[in-house]
Write a protein that holds these residues in place. Structure first.
Motif, mmCIF file in Angstrom:
data_model
loop_
_atom_site.group_PDB
_atom_site.id
_atom_site.type_symbol
_atom_site.label_atom_id
_atom_site.label_comp_id
_atom_site.label_asym_id
_atom_site.label_seq_id
_atom_site.Cartn_x
_atom_site.Cartn_y
_atom_site.Cartn_z
ATOM 1 N N GLY A 73 18.685 31.511 -48.173
ATOM 2 C CA GLY A 73 17.470 30.883 -47.674
ATOM 3 C C GLY A 73 16.687 31.736 -46.696
ATOM 4 O O GLY A 73 15.472 31.573 -46.558
ATOM 5 N N GLU A 113 27.223 31.865 -54.285
ATOM 6 C CA GLU A 113 28.121 30.713 -54.202
ATOM 7 C C GLU A 113 27.654 29.679 -55.205
ATOM 8 O O GLU A 113 26.481 29.658 -55.595
ATOM 9 C CB GLU A 113 28.117 30.128 -52.790
ATOM 10 C CG GLU A 113 28.971 30.902 -51.833
ATOM 11 C CD GLU A 113 29.242 30.139 -50.551
ATOM 12 O OE1 GLU A 113 28.731 29.024 -50.355
ATOM 13 O OE2 GLU A 113 29.974 30.684 -49.733
ATOM 14 N N THR A 128 16.010 32.811 -53.988
ATOM 15 C CA THR A 128 17.109 32.402 -54.866
ATOM 16 C C THR A 128 17.813 33.642 -55.397
ATOM 17 O O THR A 128 17.295 34.760 -55.302
ATOM 18 C CB THR A 128 16.591 31.576 -56.060
ATOM 19 O OG1 THR A 128 15.810 32.425 -56.890
ATOM 20 C CG2 THR A 128 15.799 30.361 -55.591
ATOM 21 N N ASP A 162 26.941 26.607 -54.885
ATOM 22 C CA ASP A 162 25.840 25.747 -54.438
ATOM 23 C C ASP A 162 24.520 26.502 -54.296
ATOM 24 O O ASP A 162 23.482 25.903 -54.044
ATOM 25 C CB ASP A 162 26.186 25.044 -53.127
ATOM 26 C CG ASP A 162 26.414 26.004 -51.976
ATOM 27 O OD1 ASP A 162 26.090 27.204 -52.090
ATOM 28 O OD2 ASP A 162 26.921 25.548 -50.935
ATOM 29 N N ASP A 196 23.498 28.508 -51.980
ATOM 30 C CA ASP A 196 23.000 28.712 -50.621
ATOM 31 C C ASP A 196 23.357 30.072 -50.040
ATOM 32 O O ASP A 196 22.721 30.531 -49.102
ATOM 33 C CB ASP A 196 23.537 27.629 -49.680
ATOM 34 C CG ASP A 196 22.939 26.274 -49.971
ATOM 35 O OD1 ASP A 196 21.867 26.219 -50.608
ATOM 36 O OD2 ASP A 196 23.540 25.267 -49.572
ATOM 37 N N ALA A 197 24.397 30.694 -50.564
ATOM 38 C CA ALA A 197 24.875 31.954 -50.003
ATOM 39 C C ALA A 197 25.144 32.962 -51.113
ATOM 40 O O ALA A 197 25.267 32.609 -52.291
ATOM 41 C CB ALA A 197 26.139 31.731 -49.179
ATOM 42 N N ALA A 216 23.006 34.433 -46.195
ATOM 43 C CA ALA A 216 22.365 33.147 -46.481
ATOM 44 C C ALA A 216 21.132 33.433 -47.322
ATOM 45 O O ALA A 216 20.234 34.161 -46.887
ATOM 46 C CB ALA A 216 21.987 32.442 -45.188
#
Length: 150
Positions: free
Chosen positions: A100, A42, A2, A44, A46-47, A98
């Motif tokens: 993740g 971002e 994260t 959300d 995710d990036a 990314a």
């Protein structure tokens, strides 16, 4: 990983105990050579985007064409892109990751490379010497007569 985990890892690895996101949720790191890199997730989560200012926006078509050519496959930008920020009227170098699949070691290596490319392009833009393509160790690999054709 994260954004908060990455922030804690950067804080530890860079020896910056007070490193934290500002009210807008981003981090700014200052490097030697007056390179400031903004790190921003971002919405959300995710990036992650990193970016820095290269200089003022230009209208010169030759300069813009050279910058666009430099973006091809990220060969002259270390995987980042050179972009125009119409709102701020600046040239930016930017890269997206990314979260993740990101680990702290890989991010630190990419960040170092990013800063090096930022310095390179700042120097090129300041000097106006954009016409020469950099020497590449793998120049022979790009020769069409050495490619496999199907």
């Amino acid at each position: 990983m994260t954004f908060d985990e990455l922030t804690r890892s950067l804080s530890d690895r860079l020896g910056l105990p007070d490193l934290a996101a500002n009210r807008e949720g981003m981090i700014r790191l200052a490097f030697a050579g007056d390179v400031e890199v903004d790190i921003e997730p971002e919405a959300d989560g995710d990036a992650l985007h990193i970016y820095t200012r290269l200089g003022p926006q230009t209208e010169d078509p030759e300069v813009l064409a050279r910058l666009l050519a430099a973006n091809l496959f990220g060969r002259e930008t270390g995987g980042a892109v050179i972009a125009l920020d119409d709102f701020l009227k600046e040239l930016l170098l930017a890269r997206t990751f990314a979260l993740g699949t990101l680990d702290a070691d890989a991010f630190l290596a990419a960040l170092e490379e990013f800063v090096n490319y930022a310095e390179l392009w700042r120097d090129r833009l300041a000097s106006g010497d954009l016409t020469r393509y950099p020497e590449r160790e793998d120049a022979q690999a790009a020769r069409p007569d050495l490619m496999i054709r199907a």
